[in-house]
Enzyme design. Structure first.
Site, mmCIF file in Angstrom:
data_model
loop_
_atom_site.group_PDB
_atom_site.id
_atom_site.type_symbol
_atom_site.label_atom_id
_atom_site.label_comp_id
_atom_site.label_asym_id
_atom_site.label_seq_id
_atom_site.Cartn_x
_atom_site.Cartn_y
_atom_site.Cartn_z
ATOM 1 N N PRO A 28 35.520 41.030 39.348
ATOM 2 C CA PRO A 28 36.883 41.492 39.617
ATOM 3 C C PRO A 28 37.981 40.632 38.999
ATOM 4 C CG PRO A 28 35.837 40.644 41.609
ATOM 5 C CD PRO A 28 34.768 40.776 40.576
ATOM 6 N N ASN A 29 38.963 41.320 38.467
ATOM 7 C CA ASN A 29 40.199 40.753 37.917
ATOM 8 C C ASN A 29 40.031 40.066 36.564
ATOM 9 O OD1 ASN A 29 41.922 41.559 40.126
ATOM 10 N ND2 ASN A 29 40.853 40.028 41.345
ATOM 11 N N GLU B 196 25.118 31.709 36.022
ATOM 12 C CA GLU B 196 26.460 31.884 36.622
ATOM 13 C C GLU B 196 27.452 31.062 35.812
ATOM 14 O OE1 GLU B 196 26.459 30.386 40.627
ATOM 15 O OE2 GLU B 196 28.634 30.613 40.872
ATOM 16 N N ALA C 298 35.856 36.389 42.158
ATOM 17 C CA ALA C 298 35.975 35.975 43.563
ATOM 18 C C ALA C 298 34.787 36.430 44.415
ATOM 19 C CB ALA C 298 37.278 36.512 44.145
ATOM 20 N N ARG D 44 47.461 36.873 32.425
ATOM 21 C CA ARG D 44 48.086 36.206 33.575
ATOM 22 C C ARG D 44 47.437 34.831 33.743
ATOM 23 N NH1 ARG D 44 48.704 41.243 36.532
ATOM 24 N NH2 ARG D 44 49.737 42.496 34.956
ATOM 25 N N TYR E 71 43.272 29.894 33.337
ATOM 26 C CA TYR E 71 42.158 30.587 32.672
ATOM 27 C C TYR E 71 42.316 30.678 31.150
ATOM 28 C CZ TYR E 71 41.182 31.947 37.497
ATOM 29 O OH TYR E 71 40.919 31.918 38.840
ATOM 30 N N HIS F 58 31.681 29.957 35.395
ATOM 31 C CA HIS F 58 33.080 29.960 35.833
ATOM 32 C C HIS F 58 33.929 29.283 34.773
ATOM 33 C CE1 HIS F 58 31.983 31.561 39.654
ATOM 34 N NE2 HIS F 58 31.001 30.679 39.711
ATOM 35 N N ASN G 159 29.996 36.061 35.304
ATOM 36 C CA ASN G 159 31.115 35.467 36.027
ATOM 37 C C ASN G 159 31.464 36.444 37.151
ATOM 38 O OD1 ASN G 159 33.458 34.459 37.072
ATOM 39 N ND2 ASN G 159 34.390 33.981 35.086
ATOM 40 N N ARG H 32 39.235 22.827 42.673
ATOM 41 C CA ARG H 32 40.273 23.757 43.149
ATOM 42 C C ARG H 32 40.209 23.880 44.674
ATOM 43 N NH1 ARG H 32 40.199 29.065 39.623
ATOM 44 N NH2 ARG H 32 42.174 29.323 40.745
HETATM 45 O O1 CA2 Z 1 36.887 30.172 37.134
HETATM 46 C C1 CA2 Z 1 36.377 31.293 37.153
HETATM 47 O O2 CA2 Z 1 35.841 31.815 36.191
HETATM 48 C C2 CA2 Z 1 36.440 32.113 38.456
HETATM 49 O O3 CA2 Z 1 35.212 32.811 38.588
HETATM 50 C C3 CA2 Z 1 37.592 33.103 38.281
HETATM 51 C C4 CA2 Z 1 37.847 33.927 39.536
HETATM 52 C C5 CA2 Z 1 38.013 33.033 40.760
HETATM 53 O O4 CA2 Z 1 38.156 33.823 41.922
HETATM 54 C C6 CA2 Z 1 36.826 32.098 40.926
HETATM 55 O O5 CA2 Z 1 37.057 31.263 42.033
HETATM 56 C C7 CA2 Z 1 36.649 31.250 39.683
HETATM 57 C C8 CA2 Z 1 39.142 34.734 39.369
HETATM 58 C C9 CA2 Z 1 39.041 35.749 38.292
HETATM 59 C C10 CA2 Z 1 40.394 36.336 38.113
HETATM 60 O O6 CA2 Z 1 40.701 36.213 36.749
HETATM 61 C C11 CA2 Z 1 42.013 36.268 36.389
HETATM 62 C C12 CA2 Z 1 42.265 36.001 35.077
HETATM 63 C C13 CA2 Z 1 43.534 35.997 34.627
HETATM 64 C C14 CA2 Z 1 44.579 36.289 35.481
HETATM 65 C C15 CA2 Z 1 44.324 36.570 36.800
HETATM 66 C C16 CA2 Z 1 43.031 36.580 37.257
#
Ligand code: CA2
Length: 151
Positions: free
Chosen positions: A10-11, A103, A82, A18, A23, A105, A79, A112
């Site tokens: 997701p996301n 996996e 969340a 963003r 990221y 990240h 990946n 964090r």
């Molecule tokens: O660090 C990572 O790759 C995470 O898997 C990213 C997830 C976060 O919930 C994990 O704790 C760590 C969030 C993905 C959302 O990705 C976005 C990318 C750009 C802008 C907003 C969200």
């Protein structure tokens, strides 16, 4: 030629659009192109899928597991976004499908918020790549090939 499935949760479709401080500015499309290139270099085909829906990710893991049994799939780089921190269903899917899964990240989740420190996925994963930015996807593909590809 065996296939590696690169799965994003997701996301992650928002990557590069963003939160660049967290990221980076590389888009998901760029990341997927990097993965395909890495696959070419390593002699594996790379298929990519992103979904914001847990059930779609679970179905993709089941299908990859069937591919592993049939000999067409090497494994999965994932990946889980969340869902990493919430999804027993994804843990069960990986275990149930018996699929080798790395996996990944992008950020160092351990540096964090504390709610990001626990992963339901890690106990089912063959390996984990954390905190190398989007290069982590390529490292994860290399790791999967080194650990499981018999040429
Ligand atoms: O660090 C990572 O790759 C995470 O898997 C990213 C997830 C976060 O919930 C994990 O704790 C760590 C969030 C993905 C959302 O990705 C976005 C990318 C750009 C802008 C907003 C969200």
């Amino acid at each position: 030629m065996k296939t590696i499935l690169v799965l994003n949760g997701p996301n992650l479709n928002l990557l590069g659009q963003r939160e660049p401080a967290q990221y980076g500015s590389t888009t998901l499309q760029d990341v997927e192109a990097m993965c395909v290139e890495a696959g070419k270099r390593l002699g594996v085909a790379v298929k990519c899928l992103q979904s914001n829906h847990e059930g779609v990710l679970i179905d993709a893991i089941h299908e990859a597991g069937r591919g592993v049994k049939a000999g067409s799939v090497l494994g999965v780089v994932m990946n889980p976004g969340a869902y990493t921190h919430t999804s027993i269903a994804l843990f069960d899917a990986i275990k149930g499908a018996e699929v080798p899964l790395i996996e990944i990240h992008i950020s160092n989740v351990h540096a964090r918020e504390s709610f990001r420190h626990h992963s339901y996925i890690s106990a089912a994963a063959a390996g984990i790549v954390v905190g190398f930015g989007v290069d982590g996807y390529v490292l994860a593909i290399e790791g999967l090939v080194r650990k499981f590809h018999k040429s």
